[in-house]
Design an enzyme around this catalytic site. Structure first.
Site, mmCIF file in Angstrom:
data_model
loop_
_atom_site.group_PDB
_atom_site.id
_atom_site.type_symbol
_atom_site.label_atom_id
_atom_site.label_comp_id
_atom_site.label_asym_id
_atom_site.label_seq_id
_atom_site.Cartn_x
_atom_site.Cartn_y
_atom_site.Cartn_z
ATOM 1 N N ASN A 35 0.840 -1.209 0.000
ATOM 2 C CA ASN A 35 0.000 0.000 0.000
ATOM 3 C C ASN A 35 0.868 1.249 0.000
ATOM 4 O O ASN A 35 0.535 2.274 0.580
ATOM 5 C CB ASN A 35 -0.926 0.000 1.233
ATOM 6 N N SER A 123 -2.911 3.387 17.955
ATOM 7 C CA SER A 123 -3.970 4.257 17.412
ATOM 8 C C SER A 123 -5.013 4.548 18.475
ATOM 9 O O SER A 123 -5.279 3.715 19.341
ATOM 10 C CB SER A 123 -4.643 3.546 16.231
ATOM 11 N N THR A 125 -7.867 4.348 18.050
ATOM 12 C CA THR A 125 -8.952 3.378 17.842
ATOM 13 C C THR A 125 -9.011 2.373 18.989
ATOM 14 O O THR A 125 -10.046 1.770 19.241
ATOM 15 C CB THR A 125 -8.716 2.606 16.526
ATOM 16 N N TYR A 147 -9.779 -3.864 12.874
ATOM 17 C CA TYR A 147 -8.516 -3.103 12.792
ATOM 18 C C TYR A 147 -8.101 -2.658 14.193
ATOM 19 O O TYR A 147 -6.979 -2.900 14.632
ATOM 20 C CB TYR A 147 -8.678 -1.886 11.873
ATOM 21 N N LYS A 151 -4.689 -3.528 16.826
ATOM 22 C CA LYS A 151 -3.821 -2.572 17.542
ATOM 23 C C LYS A 151 -3.837 -2.876 19.037
ATOM 24 O O LYS A 151 -2.805 -2.872 19.711
ATOM 25 C CB LYS A 151 -4.287 -1.134 17.288
HETATM 26 C C1 WQD Z 1 -12.701 11.450 9.983
HETATM 27 C C2 WQD Z 1 -14.071 12.109 10.006
HETATM 28 C C3 WQD Z 1 -15.835 10.648 9.270
HETATM 29 C C4 WQD Z 1 -14.359 10.361 5.119
HETATM 30 C C5 WQD Z 1 -9.512 6.417 11.037
HETATM 31 C C6 WQD Z 1 -9.067 5.213 11.790
HETATM 32 C C7 WQD Z 1 -8.009 5.612 12.795
HETATM 33 C C8 WQD Z 1 -6.894 6.333 12.090
HETATM 34 C C9 WQD Z 1 -7.425 7.525 11.301
HETATM 35 C C10 WQD Z 1 -5.146 4.722 11.646
HETATM 36 C C11 WQD Z 1 -15.162 11.183 10.529
HETATM 37 C C12 WQD Z 1 -15.656 11.820 8.301
HETATM 38 C C13 WQD Z 1 -14.510 10.645 6.464
HETATM 39 C C14 WQD Z 1 -15.286 10.904 4.179
HETATM 40 C C15 WQD Z 1 -16.453 11.979 5.978
HETATM 41 N N1 WQD Z 1 -6.199 5.469 11.230
HETATM 42 N N2 WQD Z 1 -15.533 11.452 6.882
HETATM 43 N N3 WQD Z 1 -16.302 11.695 4.649
HETATM 44 O O1 WQD Z 1 -12.460 7.285 11.009
HETATM 45 O O2 WQD Z 1 -11.642 9.185 12.513
HETATM 46 O O3 WQD Z 1 -10.096 7.342 11.919
HETATM 47 O O4 WQD Z 1 -8.401 7.020 10.394
HETATM 48 O O5 WQD Z 1 -4.648 4.677 12.717
HETATM 49 O O6 WQD Z 1 -7.531 4.439 13.384
HETATM 50 O O7 WQD Z 1 -10.171 4.712 12.498
HETATM 51 O O8 WQD Z 1 -10.759 8.976 10.183
HETATM 52 O O9 WQD Z 1 -10.582 10.357 8.157
HETATM 53 O O10 WQD Z 1 -11.953 8.214 8.054
HETATM 54 O O11 WQD Z 1 -12.834 10.182 9.325
HETATM 55 O O12 WQD Z 1 -17.393 12.704 6.372
HETATM 56 O O13 WQD Z 1 -15.200 10.672 2.937
HETATM 57 O O14 WQD Z 1 -14.439 12.435 8.672
HETATM 58 O O15 WQD Z 1 -17.214 10.356 9.471
HETATM 59 O O16 WQD Z 1 -16.086 11.987 11.254
HETATM 60 P P1 WQD Z 1 -11.378 8.197 11.443
HETATM 61 P P2 WQD Z 1 -11.512 9.399 8.841
#
Ligand code: WQD
Length: 336
Positions: A35, A123, A125, A147, A151
């Site tokens: 990736n 993370s 998470t 996922y 972690k």
């Molecule tokens: C952020 C916000 C979505 C995409 C994840 C993993 C976490 C870490 C970071 C690795 C949320 C909103 C998102 C879109 C949207 N990764 N969103 N439209 O889910 O907080 O965290 O990535 O370590 O472990 O869980 O990040 O960027 O996906 O979302 O509205 O097309 O943006 O609902 O509120 P997330 P994200």
């Protein structure tokens, strides 16, 4: 120090390699390139002098891990891992094998080589359902997707190993939401396929690769109804790893540290700031919530300041400006 970086050509790994070289360390990196692109390593070499050796290697290749560890390292920074929440729901076994079994292989190879100093990419998470914001390191852990479970399991492997064997010094760095890019615009986030995360999707929309951003829900109990997250500039994140590396001697066994800015921004605030950085309105539409998303999570960064002498320095405007520069100068990322 001589540092082994796993997942070196990835988004966070490449920024860590760059800051390690800038801080005068010697770096050997590997990645299975599932990736990421090896081009990021060439770009890092163009940005910072210093010894950077790269090998293609997979965490599941035990003999290969033993061979590279035999080069002798002062510490390991471990970034390699699959990290798409949605994909982990569809392929939990792939995530367990790659992330958990792979990390177990790495720890075993480190032990064989007598290297017991590790900085691990964990993370936020691992906190699962958020009970209270801001989240500090004592917040209960829980997995809300496979996922996050990987972690959490890797953290537990590290805690147990450090309790069983003296001499391990492990920093478990719990990232909040890394975004942005090195200010030179030469390395950045380049997810393969449709971006899962908000910022790369926003920037690919700004540069014309995507039609519009879907805002996943505007009916959350937050100021503007959209999801709130603690975004942290990837350079601040990389510098947090350097700070942890420099202070591993004060880690007694394995200890967790939050790496977050300590404040939350909503999806609409991010889109607004990104539009300002790109000098154009970025189109979006309100869409249904994404399953598994929480309304709001942001970090209490107090312990990171105390333990690492580190705090995030770059605000949302700089995160967006640097993310845009990378995307504008590299519309197709590192290329086909
Ligand atoms: C952020 C916000 C979505 C995409 C994840 C993993 C976490 C870490 C970071 C690795 C949320 C909103 C998102 C879109 C949207 N990764 N969103 N439209 O889910 O907080 O965290 O990535 O370590 O472990 O869980 O990040 O960027 O996906 O979302 O509205 O097309 O943006 O609902 O509120 P997330 P994200």
């Amino acid at each position: 120090m001589k540092v082994l970086v796993t997942g070196a050509s990835g988004y966070i790994g490449s920024h860590a390699c760059l800051e390690l070289l800038r801080a005068g360390h010697e770096v050997v990196g590997f990645d299975n390139l599932s990736n990421s692109s090896q081009t990021s390593m060439d770009r890092v070499r163009g940005l910072a002098r210093g010894p950077l050796r790269f090998e293609k290697l997979d965490l599941l290749d035990k003999p290969g891990l033993e061979k590279i560890m035999a080069l002798g390292f002062d510490a390991v920074m471990h970034f390699a891992g699959l990290k798409a929440v949605g994909e982990s729901v569809e392929k939990p076994d792939l995530y367990r094998r790659n992330n958990v079994d792979g990390s177990a292989n790495l720890l075993a190879a480190m032990k064989t080589a007598g290297c017991r100093r590790l900085v691990f990419s964990s993370s936020c998470t691992v906190y699962g359902e958020v009970k209270k914001n801001p989240v500090d390191e004592s917040h209960p852990r829980g997995a809300v997707n496979p996922y996050g479970r990987t972690k959490l399991d890797i953290e537990d492997m590290c805690f147990e190993l450090a309790r069983a064997e003296k001499g391990w010094r492990i920093a478990l760095l719990r990232y909040f939401n890394p975004v942005g890019a090195d200010a030179g615009g030469r390395i950045g986030e380049d997810p393969h396929g449709l971006p899962n995360n908000l910022m790369p999707f926003v920037m690919q929309t700004a540069v014309g690769r995507r039609e519009k951003v879907r805002v996943f829900g505007a009916d959350y109990p937050t100021p503007d109804g959209t999801g709130v997250r603690d975004y942290i500039h990837v350079t601040d994140l990389a510098l947090g790893h350097i700070a942890a590396l420099d202070r591993l001697d004060v880690f007694d066994g394995a200890e967790a540290v939050n790496l977050g800015a300590g404040r939350g921004y909503s999806v609409l605030e991010v889109i607004k700031a990104a539009s300002k950085a790109a000098g154009k309105d970025i189109p979006y539409e309100i869409s249904p919530r994404r399953p598994g998303d929480s309304a709001a999570i942001w970090a209490d960064p107090t312990f990171a300041k105390k333990k690492l002498g580190w705090s995030a320095a770059r605000g949302l405007g700089e995160m967006c400006a640097d993310a845009w520069r990378w995307q504008r100068d590299n519309p197709e990322g590192y290329g086909a």
